[in-house]
Design a protein around this motif. Structure first.
Motif, short mmCIF file in Angstrom:
data_model
loop_
_atom_site.label_atom_id
_atom_site.label_comp_id
_atom_site.label_asym_id
_atom_site.label_seq_id
_atom_site.Cartn_x
_atom_site.Cartn_y
_atom_site.Cartn_z
N LEU A 6 0.83 -1.21 0.00
CA LEU A 6 0.00 0.00 0.00
C LEU A 6 0.87 1.26 0.00
O LEU A 6 0.58 2.22 -0.73
CB LEU A 6 -0.93 0.00 1.22
CG LEU A 6 -2.01 -1.08 1.25
CD1 LEU A 6 -2.81 -0.99 2.54
CD2 LEU A 6 -2.93 -0.95 0.04
N ALA A 7 1.91 1.27 0.79
CA ALA A 7 2.79 2.43 0.86
C ALA A 7 3.50 2.66 -0.48
O ALA A 7 3.63 3.80 -0.94
CB ALA A 7 3.82 2.25 1.98
N SER A 8 3.94 1.57 -1.11
CA SER A 8 4.60 1.69 -2.42
C SER A 8 3.64 2.23 -3.45
O SER A 8 3.99 3.08 -4.28
CB SER A 8 5.14 0.33 -2.85
OG SER A 8 6.13 -0.15 -1.96
N GLY A 9 2.40 1.75 -3.42
CA GLY A 9 1.39 2.25 -4.36
C GLY A 9 1.05 3.71 -4.12
O GLY A 9 0.90 4.49 -5.06
N ASP A 10 0.95 4.09 -2.85
CA ASP A 10 0.67 5.49 -2.51
C ASP A 10 1.74 6.40 -3.11
O ASP A 10 1.44 7.48 -3.64
CB ASP A 10 0.64 5.68 -0.99
CG ASP A 10 -0.60 5.05 -0.36
OD1 ASP A 10 -1.55 4.72 -1.08
OD2 ASP A 10 -0.58 4.87 0.88
N ALA A 11 2.99 5.98 -3.00
CA ALA A 11 4.09 6.78 -3.52
C ALA A 11 4.02 6.90 -5.04
O ALA A 11 4.34 7.96 -5.61
CB ALA A 11 5.43 6.16 -3.11
N LEU A 12 3.57 5.82 -5.71
CA LEU A 12 3.46 5.85 -7.18
C LEU A 12 2.42 6.85 -7.65
O LEU A 12 2.64 7.58 -8.63
CB LEU A 12 3.08 4.46 -7.71
CG LEU A 12 4.17 3.40 -7.81
CD1 LEU A 12 3.57 2.10 -8.34
CD2 LEU A 12 5.28 3.86 -8.76
N PHE A 13 1.28 6.88 -6.95
CA PHE A 13 0.15 7.68 -7.43
C PHE A 13 0.09 9.09 -6.83
O PHE A 13 -0.71 9.91 -7.26
CB PHE A 13 -1.16 6.95 -7.15
CG PHE A 13 -1.28 5.64 -7.87
CD1 PHE A 13 -1.41 5.61 -9.26
CD2 PHE A 13 -1.24 4.43 -7.19
CE1 PHE A 13 -1.51 4.40 -9.93
CE2 PHE A 13 -1.33 3.22 -7.86
CZ PHE A 13 -1.47 3.20 -9.24
N ALA A 14 0.94 9.37 -5.84
CA ALA A 14 0.87 10.65 -5.14
C ALA A 14 1.11 11.85 -6.04
O ALA A 14 0.55 12.93 -5.82
CB ALA A 14 1.88 10.67 -3.98
N LYS A 15 1.91 11.66 -7.10
CA LYS A 15 2.25 12.80 -7.94
C LYS A 15 1.15 13.17 -8.94
O LYS A 15 1.26 14.18 -9.64
CB LYS A 15 3.57 12.53 -8.67
CG LYS A 15 3.58 11.30 -9.56
CD LYS A 15 4.98 11.08 -10.13
CE LYS A 15 5.04 9.85 -11.01
NZ LYS A 15 4.80 8.61 -10.25
N GLY A 16 0.10 12.36 -9.03
CA GLY A 16 -1.05 12.70 -9.88
C GLY A 16 -0.96 12.21 -11.31
O GLY A 16 -1.82 12.54 -12.13
#
Length: 247
Positions: free
Chosen positions: A109-119
């Motif tokens: 989940l944390a890795s995915g959050d980092a991927l999508f955080a930039k929009g």
């Protein structure tokens, strides 16, 4: 599989599902490698994987032919996967996650959050998501404590687009793919919450719906015709196109 191999594999899947490679069309290593701008090795590996997935038929001589795949066939395979993964999630929630399984899911989940955080997402982001998505699903099946589920899923994976790894990515529409995969990632958060709270019925429902992220969501999030209604892709066709050559 190498990153180049994963990229070629997902590209060819997308070409098949979009109709760019038509059912019955003959494809071979050399012209396909030239078309994609890669060496023959990742193409050869991708062809074998697509044959196992039921998307290509190996010819007696050299090369492969694109297999005709119907929407009903794909929908049925995805539905079966949803039922199996839903059962795994329900049993995992009722059984309870181990500390190691919980950490593994939270890491995904944390890795995915980092991927999508930039929009937005890049091709490299989607390749990374492919890996973390496969790991997330594998942990849930493991957490079910039911080896029969894994065995059934392995048999089902020989059907088109039935595998959790069978992601078809449209690299010409990364904006739409961002919406699709970000939504799927939010479902990961929801199913983890259900697992962590021991809510078996809720976890099962979310995972069954999550199976639609493979294909159905591609038409919802990435293609919108002029009338605003989601487009429906016809997968497979009886129309013959010229061969992509032979090796």
């Amino acid at each position: 599989m190498s990153k180049a191999g994963i990229r070629v594999l997902s590209t060819l899947r997308q070409m098949i599902v979009s109709g760019e490679l038509e059912a019955g069309q003959r494809i071979a290593e050399i012209p396909t490698a030239e078309r994609l701008g890669v060496s023959r090795t990742p193409v050869r590996i991708a062809f074998r994987a697509l044959e196992q997935e039921g998307l290509l038929i190996k010819l007696e001589r050299r090369g492969y032919r694109v297999r005709k795949v119907t929407q009903d066939e794909v929908a049925g395979a995805v539905e079966v996967r949803g039922v199996l993964e839903g059962l795994a999630a329900m049993q995992a929630a009722e059984r309870g996650l181990t500390a190691e399984q919980r950490r593994g899911l939270l890491d995904c989940l944390a890795s995915g959050d980092a991927l999508f955080a930039k929009g937005y997402v890049t091709e490299e982001d989607l390749e990374a998501y492919h890996d973390l998505n496969r790991r997330f699903h594998a942990i849930i099946v493991e957490a079910s404590g039911n080896p029969a589920i894994g065995s059934a899923m392995q048999r089902n994976e020989h059907l088109p687009f039935a595998s959790v790894s069978s992601l078809a990515i449209d690299r010409n529409n990364l904006e739409g793919e961002y919406r699709r995969f970000n939504f799927a990632h939010m479902q990961h958060h929801a199913v983890f919450d259900a697992l962590d709270r021991g809510q078996g019925a809720r976890a099962e429902s979310i995972m069954r719906e999550h199976a639609n992220a493979t294909l159905r969501y591609a038409t919802i999030f990435t293609q919108q015709p002029d009338d605003g209604h989601p487009a429906v892709r016809v997968i497979g066709s009886s129309v013959e196109l010229p061969d992509i050559g032979s090796s």
